[in-house]
Scaffold this active site. Sequence first.
Site, PDB file in Angstrom:
ATOM      1  N   CYS A 194      -2.227   8.776  -2.718  1.00 19.48           N
ATOM      2  CA  CYS A 194      -0.833   8.611  -3.142  1.00 19.48           C
ATOM      3  C   CYS A 194      -0.468   9.851  -3.962  1.00 19.48           C
ATOM      4  O   CYS A 194      -1.232  10.274  -4.823  1.00 19.48           O
ATOM      5  CB  CYS A 194      -0.677   7.342  -3.975  1.00 19.48           C
ATOM      6  N   CYS A 202      -0.586   9.945  -7.922  1.00 21.64           N
ATOM      7  CA  CYS A 202      -1.714   9.300  -8.604  1.00 21.64           C
ATOM      8  C   CYS A 202      -2.858  10.280  -8.804  1.00 21.64           C
ATOM      9  O   CYS A 202      -3.313  10.926  -7.860  1.00 21.64           O
ATOM     10  CB  CYS A 202      -2.169   8.108  -7.762  1.00 21.64           C
ATOM     11  N   CYS A 238     -10.561   7.773  -4.766  1.00 21.76           N
ATOM     12  CA  CYS A 238      -9.789   6.910  -3.867  1.00 21.76           C
ATOM     13  C   CYS A 238      -9.389   7.733  -2.650  1.00 21.76           C
ATOM     14  O   CYS A 238      -9.112   8.924  -2.765  1.00 21.76           O
ATOM     15  CB  CYS A 238      -8.539   6.400  -4.581  1.00 21.76           C
ATOM     16  N   GLU A 266     -13.695   4.930 -15.737  1.00 27.68           N
ATOM     17  CA  GLU A 266     -13.026   4.669 -17.005  1.00 27.68           C
ATOM     18  C   GLU A 266     -12.557   3.224 -17.050  1.00 27.68           C
ATOM     19  O   GLU A 266     -12.020   2.712 -16.066  1.00 27.68           O
ATOM     20  CB  GLU A 266     -11.825   5.609 -17.154  1.00 27.68           C
ATOM     21  N   CYS A 324      -1.351   4.102 -16.202  1.00 31.27           N
ATOM     22  CA  CYS A 324      -1.464   3.896 -14.764  1.00 31.27           C
ATOM     23  C   CYS A 324      -1.460   5.224 -14.033  1.00 31.27           C
ATOM     24  O   CYS A 324      -0.612   6.074 -14.272  1.00 31.27           O
ATOM     25  CB  CYS A 324      -0.273   3.109 -14.246  1.00 31.27           C
ATOM     26  N   CYS A 381      -8.265  -2.814 -17.676  1.00 32.07           N
ATOM     27  CA  CYS A 381      -7.942  -2.227 -16.386  1.00 32.07           C
ATOM     28  C   CYS A 381      -9.264  -1.746 -15.775  1.00 32.07           C
ATOM     29  O   CYS A 381      -9.964  -0.921 -16.362  1.00 32.07           O
ATOM     30  CB  CYS A 381      -6.965  -1.078 -16.612  1.00 32.07           C
TER      31      CYS A 381
HETATM   32  N1  SAH Z   1      -5.122   1.199  -5.359  1.00 29.33           N
HETATM   33  C1  SAH Z   1      -4.460   0.155  -6.077  1.00 29.33           C
HETATM   34  C2  SAH Z   1      -4.836   0.036  -7.533  1.00 29.33           C
HETATM   35  C3  SAH Z   1      -4.952   1.301  -8.336  1.00 29.33           C
HETATM   36  S1  SAH Z   1      -3.470   2.114  -8.855  1.00 29.33           S
HETATM   37  C4  SAH Z   1      -2.960   0.283  -5.908  1.00 29.33           C
HETATM   38  O1  SAH Z   1      -2.511   1.264  -5.345  1.00 29.33           O
HETATM   39  O2  SAH Z   1      -2.240  -0.610  -6.315  1.00 29.33           O
HETATM   40  C5  SAH Z   1      -2.747   1.031 -10.037  1.00 29.33           C
HETATM   41  C6  SAH Z   1      -1.240   1.206 -10.165  1.00 29.33           C
HETATM   42  O3  SAH Z   1      -0.896   2.438 -10.835  1.00 29.33           O
HETATM   43  C7  SAH Z   1      -0.526   1.250  -8.822  1.00 29.33           C
HETATM   44  O4  SAH Z   1       0.638   0.472  -8.851  1.00 29.33           O
HETATM   45  C8  SAH Z   1      -0.178   2.712  -8.711  1.00 29.33           C
HETATM   46  O5  SAH Z   1       0.841   2.948  -7.802  1.00 29.33           O
HETATM   47  C9  SAH Z   1       0.165   3.049 -10.149  1.00 29.33           C
HETATM   48  N2  SAH Z   1       0.219   4.473 -10.412  1.00 29.33           N
HETATM   49  C10 SAH Z   1      -0.501   5.438  -9.817  1.00 29.33           C
HETATM   50  N3  SAH Z   1      -0.161   6.645 -10.297  1.00 29.33           N
HETATM   51  C11 SAH Z   1       0.785   6.446 -11.222  1.00 29.33           C
HETATM   52  C12 SAH Z   1       1.531   7.319 -12.081  1.00 29.33           C
HETATM   53  N4  SAH Z   1       1.338   8.622 -12.063  1.00 29.33           N
HETATM   54  N5  SAH Z   1       2.430   6.754 -12.905  1.00 29.33           N
HETATM   55  C13 SAH Z   1       2.606   5.422 -12.949  1.00 29.33           C
HETATM   56  N6  SAH Z   1       1.921   4.550 -12.173  1.00 29.33           N
HETATM   57  C14 SAH Z   1       1.040   5.056 -11.318  1.00 29.33           C
END
Ligand code: SAH
Length: 348
Positions: free
Chosen positions: A115, A118, A111, A91, A335, A104
């Site tokens: 996390c 995420c 991934c 996406e 995000c 973005c």
């Molecule tokens: N792997 C990289 C880039 C992808 S995530 C990283 O971790 O930075 C991009 C951003 O979105 C990161 O800061 C991540 O922590 C944030 N993110 C992931 N899940 C989210 C959520 N549910 N709500 C808000 N931000 C989120």
Amino acid sequence: MNLYDLDFASFATLFAGWNIAPIHARTVWRWLYRYIPSDFSSLPDGLPQALPARLSAETTLELPQVVDTQVAADSSTRKDLLQLADGERVEVVIMRYRHRHSACISTQVGCACNCRFCATGQMGFVRQLTASEIVAQVLHAQRTLTASGLSLTNFVLMGMGEPLLNYDNTLDALRRVCDPRGMGFVERRITLSTVGIVPGIERLAGEDLRINLAVSLHAATDPVRDTLLPINRRYPLDTLCSALKAYTEATQRRVMLEWVMIDGINATTAQAEALVARFASIPVHVNVIQLNPTPEFDARPATPEAVDAFIAILDRAGIPHTMRQRRGAPIAAACGQLRRRSLLEEAI
Ligand code: SAH
């Protein structure tokens, strides 16, 4: 052969193999990356006579196909689902602000970092994107904006995946879009976001690429960060902070810290104090953003009071910060919400 799959060196080799002078390779390359054409009808003038016919016969100009699009009600945010050659999908989110237009971009399908909050992490790792597949997303965003008379001014590697776990392809892609012979994207308008892969940060510090680095910190003590971001067990905060200090010294650039506010977990004054203590001598800018809900993480965004208290502590310590606006939540493009399945589910 798809010309958008080639880097400049292979492109130049192709032309050399056809006995075409290097200057023409540069002209066509520039046309490819400045106009992002989908066919050969608008080739620039002055090329050797046989070249257009040969290009049409032996090469193609293919970017991933858009298989679905969702546009937010106010049309400021748009999410396109792109289908790659093997059927995998990524996406691309395109955001229009008043004075800039941003995209973005993803670096992996899925991934491996897992996390907790995420959606991409929740789906697991599928595969690396190639450099060309990363470049193609930038070209797609630029082409989409151009159709409305606009231009892509910024992009962030904050889509699916961990860019520093796909280091070579990511860097190749960035070099290709920044190459002044082609697209000439401004390095300072690119932000690479990492979960904190220390060897990647160390390597990045030595690159001659003046992009911005963002780190998804989200917690400033190991026990809390361990539970939210499992990668913290591999690269704990002391190690990460040393790498960031070295990075800022080597590059003379401030690092951005991402902080997703999760009620009762990291949106606390104790975490804000720990953040201030850890980054007292490292130049940072903290981006505070509310949690976007995802299916498998049972937690809530922080209350406005908790956000105010958190930010007040950063203010007192003189740490610059921005409260980032949530964009794209209604179309699951915010995000951490990018997930291949979501669009398909909604489409059915
Ligand atoms: N792997 C990289 C880039 C992808 S995530 C990283 O971790 O930075 C991009 C951003 O979105 C990161 O800061 C991540 O922590 C944030 N993110 C992931 N899940 C989210 C959520 N549910 N709500 C808000 N931000 C989120």
